[in-house]
Design a protein around this motif. Structure first.
Motif, PDB file in Angstrom:
ATOM      1  N   LEU A  18      -3.009  -6.122  -3.854  1.00  0.00           N
ATOM      2  CA  LEU A  18      -4.275  -5.476  -4.175  1.00  0.00           C
ATOM      3  C   LEU A  18      -4.078  -4.349  -5.181  1.00  0.00           C
ATOM      4  CD1 LEU A  18      -6.065  -5.261  -0.703  1.00  0.00           C
ATOM      5  CD2 LEU A  18      -6.757  -6.630  -2.678  1.00  0.00           C
ATOM      6  N   ALA A  19      -2.984  -3.594  -5.013  1.00  0.00           N
ATOM      7  CA  ALA A  19      -2.708  -2.498  -5.951  1.00  0.00           C
ATOM      8  C   ALA A  19      -2.426  -3.051  -7.347  1.00  0.00           C
ATOM      9  CB  ALA A  19      -1.527  -1.666  -5.456  1.00  0.00           C
ATOM     10  N   ARG A  20      -1.696  -4.148  -7.420  1.00  0.00           N
ATOM     11  CA  ARG A  20      -1.440  -4.773  -8.729  1.00  0.00           C
ATOM     12  C   ARG A  20      -2.743  -5.253  -9.356  1.00  0.00           C
ATOM     13  NH1 ARG A  20       3.696  -5.739 -10.284  1.00  0.00           N
ATOM     14  NH2 ARG A  20       5.346  -5.508  -8.729  1.00  0.00           N
ATOM     15  N   SER A  21      -3.650  -5.745  -8.534  1.00  0.00           N
ATOM     16  CA  SER A  21      -4.943  -6.180  -9.061  1.00  0.00           C
ATOM     17  C   SER A  21      -5.705  -5.000  -9.634  1.00  0.00           C
ATOM     18  CB  SER A  21      -5.766  -6.870  -7.970  1.00  0.00           C
ATOM     19  OG  SER A  21      -6.283  -5.930  -7.038  1.00  0.00           O
ATOM     20  N   GLY A  22      -5.389  -3.793  -9.141  1.00  0.00           N
ATOM     21  CA  GLY A  22      -6.023  -2.595  -9.681  1.00  0.00           C
ATOM     22  C   GLY A  22      -5.640  -2.349 -11.128  1.00  0.00           C
ATOM     23  N   PHE A  23      -4.373  -2.653 -11.474  1.00  0.00           N
ATOM     24  CA  PHE A  23      -3.965  -2.525 -12.876  1.00  0.00           C
ATOM     25  C   PHE A  23      -4.749  -3.513 -13.744  1.00  0.00           C
ATOM     26  CE2 PHE A  23       0.123  -0.830 -11.057  1.00  0.00           C
ATOM     27  CZ  PHE A  23       0.033   0.418 -11.630  1.00  0.00           C
ATOM     28  N   ALA A  24      -4.937  -4.731 -13.228  1.00  0.00           N
ATOM     29  CA  ALA A  24      -5.715  -5.720 -13.971  1.00  0.00           C
ATOM     30  C   ALA A  24      -7.163  -5.263 -14.115  1.00  0.00           C
ATOM     31  CB  ALA A  24      -5.646  -7.074 -13.265  1.00  0.00           C
ATOM     32  N   ALA A  25      -7.721  -4.683 -13.033  1.00  0.00           N
ATOM     33  CA  ALA A  25      -9.092  -4.172 -13.095  1.00  0.00           C
ATOM     34  C   ALA A  25      -9.203  -3.053 -14.120  1.00  0.00           C
ATOM     35  CB  ALA A  25      -9.512  -3.668 -11.714  1.00  0.00           C
ATOM     36  N   ASN A  26      -8.222  -2.163 -14.130  1.00  0.00           N
ATOM     37  CA  ASN A  26      -8.215  -1.077 -15.118  1.00  0.00           C
ATOM     38  C   ASN A  26      -8.125  -1.641 -16.532  1.00  0.00           C
ATOM     39  OD1 ASN A  26      -8.148   1.713 -15.827  1.00  0.00           O
ATOM     40  ND2 ASN A  26      -5.939   1.611 -16.072  1.00  0.00           N
ATOM     41  N   GLY A  27      -7.374  -2.718 -16.683  1.00  0.00           N
ATOM     42  CA  GLY A  27      -7.276  -3.369 -17.988  1.00  0.00           C
ATOM     43  C   GLY A  27      -8.610  -3.935 -18.440  1.00  0.00           C
ATOM     44  N   LEU A  28      -9.323  -4.579 -17.521  1.00  0.00           N
ATOM     45  CA  LEU A  28     -10.628  -5.150 -17.871  1.00  0.00           C
ATOM     46  C   LEU A  28     -11.608  -4.053 -18.276  1.00  0.00           C
ATOM     47  CD1 LEU A  28     -12.583  -7.500 -18.081  1.00  0.00           C
ATOM     48  CD2 LEU A  28     -13.032  -7.280 -15.622  1.00  0.00           C
ATOM     49  N   VAL A  29     -11.591  -2.945 -17.532  1.00  0.00           N
ATOM     50  CA  VAL A  29     -12.491  -1.828 -17.854  1.00  0.00           C
ATOM     51  C   VAL A  29     -12.181  -1.294 -19.249  1.00  0.00           C
ATOM     52  CG1 VAL A  29     -13.141   0.531 -17.250  1.00  0.00           C
ATOM     53  CG2 VAL A  29     -12.879  -1.183 -15.455  1.00  0.00           C
ATOM     54  N   HIS A  30     -10.895  -1.117 -19.565  1.00  0.00           N
ATOM     55  CA  HIS A  30     -10.525  -0.595 -20.881  1.00  0.00           C
ATOM     56  C   HIS A  30     -10.782  -1.610 -21.996  1.00  0.00           C
ATOM     57  CE1 HIS A  30      -8.549   2.706 -18.743  1.00  0.00           C
ATOM     58  NE2 HIS A  30      -8.567   3.341 -19.895  1.00  0.00           N
ATOM     59  N   LEU A  31     -10.706  -2.895 -21.662  1.00  0.00           N
ATOM     60  CA  LEU A  31     -11.024  -3.921 -22.660  1.00  0.00           C
ATOM     61  C   LEU A  31     -12.493  -3.818 -23.062  1.00  0.00           C
ATOM     62  CD1 LEU A  31     -10.177  -6.415 -24.289  1.00  0.00           C
ATOM     63  CD2 LEU A  31     -10.773  -7.810 -22.282  1.00  0.00           C
TER      64      LEU A  31
END
Length: 272
Positions: A21-34
């Motif tokens: 779940l924490a790793r998915s947070g990095f992906a979520a942060n990436g989507l937001v910044h994209l």
């Protein structure tokens, strides 16, 4: 910290599900910044939009099944915030001298700050999923106005701006020195070099934006004018007001996109 709290943090970090779940947070942060980078580039080209995280979440909300995506982002971001909170709790001194203790508390403050940021973003995503339509600039101005009304508020606002500015400088330094390598297992070869380039560009671009936000808050504290304060959108507008402003804002937007892609890779290669 009590032993019970530390044991709870160790138990959480040893959980495979929590780590995923924490790793998915990095992906979520990436989507937001994209999305944020895309909005900044669009604004630099003359379009209208809120070039901040709230604007990115609102853009997601308008998409089909956007509310479901927002809830997934919220879960990932809050999980990443909790991971950083556990890291703050378990921070250790590399020695027994005063310098080692200072480094431990510096790490604890850094991890705690990141925990607060990601948890806040997760809550913001959930709020937008529930129908809220926040405006980052109005929120920044409102918060600044509230701080300036209390005794010593200008000092507090100035310190907040200083803290954000220092955070921005740290991002820039991390980009130039590539110190993010300490947190990510970069794969060897050209592929890894490509990830490093994305990290360098992304960290520097985000750092520049944060430094501008810190300056805006500092100016608001000195002039006692809350309308001067602003978030990322305010930083973009400040860049647009400069000579070659659209080019500068577009470059920062491209940097956000680079940082977004780096975050997506970080979801896979982060040391956890």
């Amino acid at each position: 910290m009590t032993d019970a709290v530390k044991d709870a943090a160790r138990t959480a970090e040893s959980s495979v599900a929590f780590r995923v779940l924490a790793r998915s947070g990095f992906a979520a942060n990436g989507l937001v910044h994209l999305l944020l980078g895309t909005i900044v580039i669009a604004v630099a080209l003359g379009a209208e939009g809120n070039a901040d995280q709230a604007g990115a979440f609102t853009a997601i909300a308008r998409a089909p099944l956007g509310f479901a995506a927002l809830w997934l982002l919220a879960i990932g971001l809050v999980a990443l915030g909790l991971w950083h909170a556990a890291e703050a709790i378990l921070a250790r001194a590399p020695g027994k001298d005063i310098t080692a203790d200072a480094r431990k508390w510096g790490l604890r403050i850094s991890e705690g700050g990141q925990a607060l940021i990601f948890a806040t973003l997760g809550i913001l995503s959930a709020a937008v999923a529930l129908g809220a339509r926040p405006n980052g600039e109005e929120a920044a101005e409102g918060a600044s106005r509230g701080i300036l009304t209390v005794f010593g508020g200008s000092i507090v606002l100035g310190l907040v701006g200083l803290g954000i500015g220092i955070g921005g400088i740290s991002f820039i330094v991390m980009g130039f020195l590539r110190s993010f390598h300490k947190k990510v297992d970069i794969p060897p070869g050209p592929f890894g070099k490509g990830i490093t380039v994305l990290g360098v560009v992304g960290f520097i671009a985000k750092g520049i934006a944060l430094v501008i936000v810190g300056i805006l808050l500092g100016v608001a504290a000195v002039t006692l004018d809350p309308e001067t304060a602003g978030g990322i959108d305010g930083a973009v507008q400040a860049l647009l007001a400069l000579t070659y402003g659209p080019w500068l804002a577009g470059a920062v937007g491209a940097g956000f996109v680079a940082y977004a892609v780096f975050c997506l890779f970080r979801a896979r290669y982060a040391r956890m």
